[in-house]
Design a protein around this motif. Structure first.
Motif, short mmCIF file in Angstrom:
data_model
loop_
_atom_site.label_atom_id
_atom_site.label_comp_id
_atom_site.label_asym_id
_atom_site.label_seq_id
_atom_site.Cartn_x
_atom_site.Cartn_y
_atom_site.Cartn_z
N LEU A 7 4.79 25.32 23.36
CA LEU A 7 6.17 25.79 23.35
C LEU A 7 6.28 26.97 24.31
O LEU A 7 5.48 27.89 24.28
CB LEU A 7 6.60 26.23 21.96
CG LEU A 7 6.64 25.15 20.90
CD1 LEU A 7 6.93 25.77 19.54
CD2 LEU A 7 7.69 24.13 21.24
N GLU A 8 7.29 26.92 25.13
CA GLU A 8 7.52 28.02 26.05
C GLU A 8 8.70 28.85 25.53
O GLU A 8 9.79 28.33 25.34
CB GLU A 8 7.84 27.49 27.44
CG GLU A 8 7.96 28.56 28.48
CD GLU A 8 8.15 27.98 29.86
OE1 GLU A 8 8.96 28.55 30.60
OE2 GLU A 8 7.52 26.98 30.17
N TYR A 9 8.46 30.10 25.27
CA TYR A 9 9.49 30.97 24.73
C TYR A 9 10.21 31.66 25.87
O TYR A 9 9.60 32.20 26.77
CB TYR A 9 8.88 32.02 23.79
CG TYR A 9 9.91 32.96 23.23
CD1 TYR A 9 10.77 32.53 22.23
CD2 TYR A 9 10.02 34.24 23.70
CE1 TYR A 9 11.72 33.38 21.72
CE2 TYR A 9 10.96 35.11 23.20
CZ TYR A 9 11.81 34.67 22.20
OH TYR A 9 12.77 35.51 21.70
N LYS A 10 11.52 31.61 25.82
CA LYS A 10 12.34 32.25 26.85
C LYS A 10 13.48 32.98 26.15
O LYS A 10 14.12 32.42 25.26
CB LYS A 10 12.90 31.18 27.78
CG LYS A 10 13.81 31.72 28.85
CD LYS A 10 14.44 30.59 29.63
CE LYS A 10 15.66 31.12 30.32
NZ LYS A 10 16.53 30.08 30.77
N ASP A 11 13.70 34.20 26.54
CA ASP A 11 14.83 34.94 25.97
C ASP A 11 16.12 34.32 26.48
O ASP A 11 16.29 34.08 27.68
CB ASP A 11 14.78 36.41 26.38
CG ASP A 11 13.73 37.18 25.61
OD1 ASP A 11 13.43 36.78 24.48
OD2 ASP A 11 13.23 38.19 26.15
N GLU A 12 17.03 34.04 25.55
CA GLU A 12 18.33 33.47 25.90
C GLU A 12 19.41 34.45 25.51
O GLU A 12 19.35 35.07 24.44
CB GLU A 12 18.59 32.18 25.10
CG GLU A 12 17.96 30.95 25.63
CD GLU A 12 18.37 29.74 24.81
OE1 GLU A 12 18.70 28.74 25.43
OE2 GLU A 12 18.35 29.81 23.58
N ALA A 15 25.47 33.60 25.42
CA ALA A 15 26.26 32.65 26.22
C ALA A 15 25.40 31.44 26.63
O ALA A 15 25.86 30.30 26.58
CB ALA A 15 26.82 33.33 27.45
N GLU A 16 24.15 31.69 27.02
CA GLU A 16 23.25 30.58 27.37
C GLU A 16 22.95 29.71 26.17
O GLU A 16 22.90 28.49 26.27
CB GLU A 16 21.93 31.13 27.94
CG GLU A 16 22.06 31.77 29.30
CD GLU A 16 20.78 32.46 29.73
OE1 GLU A 16 19.93 32.76 28.85
OE2 GLU A 16 20.62 32.70 30.93
N ARG A 17 22.76 30.33 25.02
CA ARG A 17 22.48 29.57 23.81
C ARG A 17 23.69 28.71 23.41
O ARG A 17 23.53 27.55 23.03
CB ARG A 17 22.13 30.52 22.68
CG ARG A 17 21.73 29.80 21.43
CD ARG A 17 21.24 30.76 20.39
NE ARG A 17 20.82 29.99 19.22
CZ ARG A 17 20.77 30.47 18.01
NH1 ARG A 17 21.08 31.73 17.79
NH2 ARG A 17 20.41 29.73 17.01
N LEU A 18 24.89 29.27 23.51
CA LEU A 18 26.10 28.52 23.19
C LEU A 18 26.29 27.36 24.16
O LEU A 18 26.67 26.26 23.75
CB LEU A 18 27.32 29.44 23.20
CG LEU A 18 28.63 28.81 22.76
CD1 LEU A 18 28.54 28.37 21.31
CD2 LEU A 18 29.76 29.80 22.95
N ALA A 19 25.99 27.58 25.44
CA ALA A 19 26.10 26.50 26.42
C ALA A 19 25.10 25.39 26.14
O ALA A 19 25.42 24.20 26.22
CB ALA A 19 25.89 27.06 27.83
N ARG A 20 23.88 25.76 25.76
CA ARG A 20 22.87 24.75 25.43
C ARG A 20 23.25 23.97 24.18
O ARG A 20 23.15 22.75 24.14
CB ARG A 20 21.52 25.43 25.24
CG ARG A 20 20.39 24.45 24.90
CD ARG A 20 19.04 25.16 24.79
NE ARG A 20 19.04 26.28 23.88
CZ ARG A 20 18.86 26.18 22.56
NH1 ARG A 20 18.69 25.01 22.01
NH2 ARG A 20 18.85 27.26 21.80
N LYS A 21 23.74 24.67 23.17
CA LYS A 21 24.14 24.00 21.93
C LYS A 21 25.34 23.10 22.16
O LYS A 21 25.45 22.04 21.56
CB LYS A 21 24.49 25.03 20.85
CG LYS A 21 23.33 25.79 20.34
CD LYS A 21 22.59 24.98 19.33
CE LYS A 21 21.53 25.83 18.67
NZ LYS A 21 20.77 25.08 17.70
#
Length: 94
Positions: A7-12, A15-21
């Motif tokens: 698993l690669e952890y990346k700080d989101e 806004a990025e998290r909402l766009a991905r969801k």
């Protein structure tokens, strides 16, 4: 041998998290928008509730908001099941 991380952890950002969801499940966003719309309508209608008690008004508003969110999620589930089983293409993906 060089090992790859599982698993690669990346700080989101939010806004990025909402766009991905929203790409993963667009009906979740529809549910959130519907929930905000019902709450906004409730705030607007609060002044003209008449003789209805505040607790009854808020209970009815809660039921309407939950119904909107559950309805949007149900539509999303029905859409995904339809895409997977009813409208699947004849070509097989490997």
């Amino acid at each position: 041998m060089d090992r790859q991380p599982i698993l690669e952890y990346k700080d989101e950002s939010q806004a990025e998290r909402l766009a991905r969801k929203s790409k993963d499940s667009p009906f979740m966003i529809l549910g959130i928008v519907g929930l905000i719309g019902v709450c906004g309508m409730g705030v607007y209608k609060f002044k003209s509730r008449g003789k209805m008690s505040t607790s009854v008004f808020l209970m009815q508003l809660r039921v309407a908001a939950q119904g909107t969110a559950v309805g949007a999620l149900t539509l999303g589930l029905a859409y995904q099941l339809g895409q997977k089983y009813l409208f699947k293409s004849d070509t097989k993906d490997n």
